[in-house]
Scaffold this motif. Structure first.
Motif, PDB file in Angstrom:
ATOM      1  N   ARG A  81       0.828  -1.213   0.000  1.00  0.00           N
ATOM      2  CA  ARG A  81       0.000   0.000   0.000  1.00  0.00           C
ATOM      3  C   ARG A  81       0.861   1.262   0.000  1.00  0.00           C
ATOM      4  O   ARG A  81       0.557   2.235  -0.658  1.00  0.00           O
ATOM      5  CB  ARG A  81      -0.943   0.004   1.205  1.00  0.00           C
ATOM      6  CG  ARG A  81      -2.206  -0.781   0.947  1.00  0.00           C
ATOM      7  CD  ARG A  81      -3.190  -0.585   2.060  1.00  0.00           C
ATOM      8  NE  ARG A  81      -3.121  -1.796   2.895  1.00  0.00           N
ATOM      9  CZ  ARG A  81      -2.991  -1.820   4.188  1.00  0.00           C
ATOM     10  NH1 ARG A  81      -2.950  -0.715   4.879  1.00  0.00           N
ATOM     11  NH2 ARG A  81      -2.939  -2.968   4.834  1.00  0.00           N
ATOM     12  N   LEU A  82       1.937   1.234   0.754  1.00  0.00           N
ATOM     13  CA  LEU A  82       2.849   2.369   0.800  1.00  0.00           C
ATOM     14  C   LEU A  82       3.520   2.599  -0.546  1.00  0.00           C
ATOM     15  O   LEU A  82       3.663   3.737  -0.993  1.00  0.00           O
ATOM     16  CB  LEU A  82       3.882   2.154   1.901  1.00  0.00           C
ATOM     17  CG  LEU A  82       4.805   3.302   2.222  1.00  0.00           C
ATOM     18  CD1 LEU A  82       4.000   4.475   2.779  1.00  0.00           C
ATOM     19  CD2 LEU A  82       5.849   2.878   3.222  1.00  0.00           C
ATOM     20  N   THR A  83       3.901   1.524  -1.212  1.00  0.00           N
ATOM     21  CA  THR A  83       4.517   1.629  -2.533  1.00  0.00           C
ATOM     22  C   THR A  83       3.542   2.212  -3.549  1.00  0.00           C
ATOM     23  O   THR A  83       3.906   3.074  -4.346  1.00  0.00           O
ATOM     24  CB  THR A  83       4.998   0.252  -3.006  1.00  0.00           C
ATOM     25  OG1 THR A  83       5.872  -0.298  -2.026  1.00  0.00           O
ATOM     26  CG2 THR A  83       5.722   0.337  -4.325  1.00  0.00           C
ATOM     27  N   VAL A  84       2.300   1.760  -3.511  1.00  0.00           N
ATOM     28  CA  VAL A  84       1.294   2.252  -4.452  1.00  0.00           C
ATOM     29  C   VAL A  84       1.007   3.730  -4.178  1.00  0.00           C
ATOM     30  O   VAL A  84       0.882   4.526  -5.109  1.00  0.00           O
ATOM     31  CB  VAL A  84       0.006   1.403  -4.355  1.00  0.00           C
ATOM     32  CG1 VAL A  84      -1.153   2.053  -5.082  1.00  0.00           C
ATOM     33  CG2 VAL A  84       0.263   0.011  -4.896  1.00  0.00           C
ATOM     34  N   SER A  85       0.910   4.113  -2.926  1.00  0.00           N
ATOM     35  CA  SER A  85       0.594   5.510  -2.616  1.00  0.00           C
ATOM     36  C   SER A  85       1.756   6.444  -2.952  1.00  0.00           C
ATOM     37  O   SER A  85       1.536   7.583  -3.320  1.00  0.00           O
ATOM     38  CB  SER A  85       0.203   5.649  -1.145  1.00  0.00           C
ATOM     39  OG  SER A  85       1.319   5.424  -0.322  1.00  0.00           O
ATOM     40  N   LEU A  86       2.976   5.975  -2.819  1.00  0.00           N
ATOM     41  CA  LEU A  86       4.125   6.819  -3.143  1.00  0.00           C
ATOM     42  C   LEU A  86       4.399   6.885  -4.648  1.00  0.00           C
ATOM     43  O   LEU A  86       4.967   7.879  -5.127  1.00  0.00           O
ATOM     44  CB  LEU A  86       5.372   6.322  -2.421  1.00  0.00           C
ATOM     45  CG  LEU A  86       5.390   6.512  -0.906  1.00  0.00           C
ATOM     46  CD1 LEU A  86       6.658   5.901  -0.325  1.00  0.00           C
ATOM     47  CD2 LEU A  86       5.321   7.990  -0.557  1.00  0.00           C
ATOM     48  N   SER A  87       4.005   5.857  -5.382  1.00  0.00           N
ATOM     49  CA  SER A  87       4.286   5.854  -6.816  1.00  0.00           C
ATOM     50  C   SER A  87       3.264   6.664  -7.616  1.00  0.00           C
ATOM     51  O   SER A  87       3.558   7.090  -8.722  1.00  0.00           O
ATOM     52  CB  SER A  87       4.319   4.428  -7.341  1.00  0.00           C
ATOM     53  OG  SER A  87       3.031   3.846  -7.275  1.00  0.00           O
ATOM     54  N   GLY A  88       2.094   6.850  -7.085  1.00  0.00           N
ATOM     55  CA  GLY A  88       1.102   7.540  -7.909  1.00  0.00           C
ATOM     56  C   GLY A  88       0.397   8.568  -7.217  1.00  0.00           C
ATOM     57  O   GLY A  88       0.168   9.546  -6.856  1.00  0.00           O
TER      58      GLY A  88
END
Length: 88
Positions: A81-88
């Motif tokens: 979830r952290l990766t998805v929120s930081l990437s987009g």
């Protein structure tokens, strides 16, 4: 492989925490066990320490093995979830 390493480290942390809590609770239990079991020993290892450490070790290792998959699943879901929120 990473999941196994994280599960092992979580299990070891829970085991060490259980042993520390068992060691800290021993002076409070000496009133019920008697000072003979808690006070006399060789190099800090008494009969009561051996008796109370083994169940603490088994209980905390069982908790570590049971809880480690849930904690790793939560950890990886959070990282995703952290990766998805930081990437987009």
């Amino acid at each position: 492989m990473l999941r196994k390493i994280i599960s092992l480290s979580i299990s070891l942390i829970i085991i060490v925490t259980g042993l520390i809590l068992t060691n800290l609770s021993l002076p409070f239990l000496s009133n019920y066990l008697g000072y003979d079991l808690h006070g006399n020993g060789l190099m800090g290892i008494t009969f009561a320490t051996m008796i109370l450490t083994l169940p603490g070790l088994f209980i905390s290792s069982w908790l570590g093995l049971v809880l480690a998959p849930f904690i790793t699943k939560w950890l990886f879901n959070y990282a995703e979830r952290l990766t998805v929120s930081l990437s987009g």
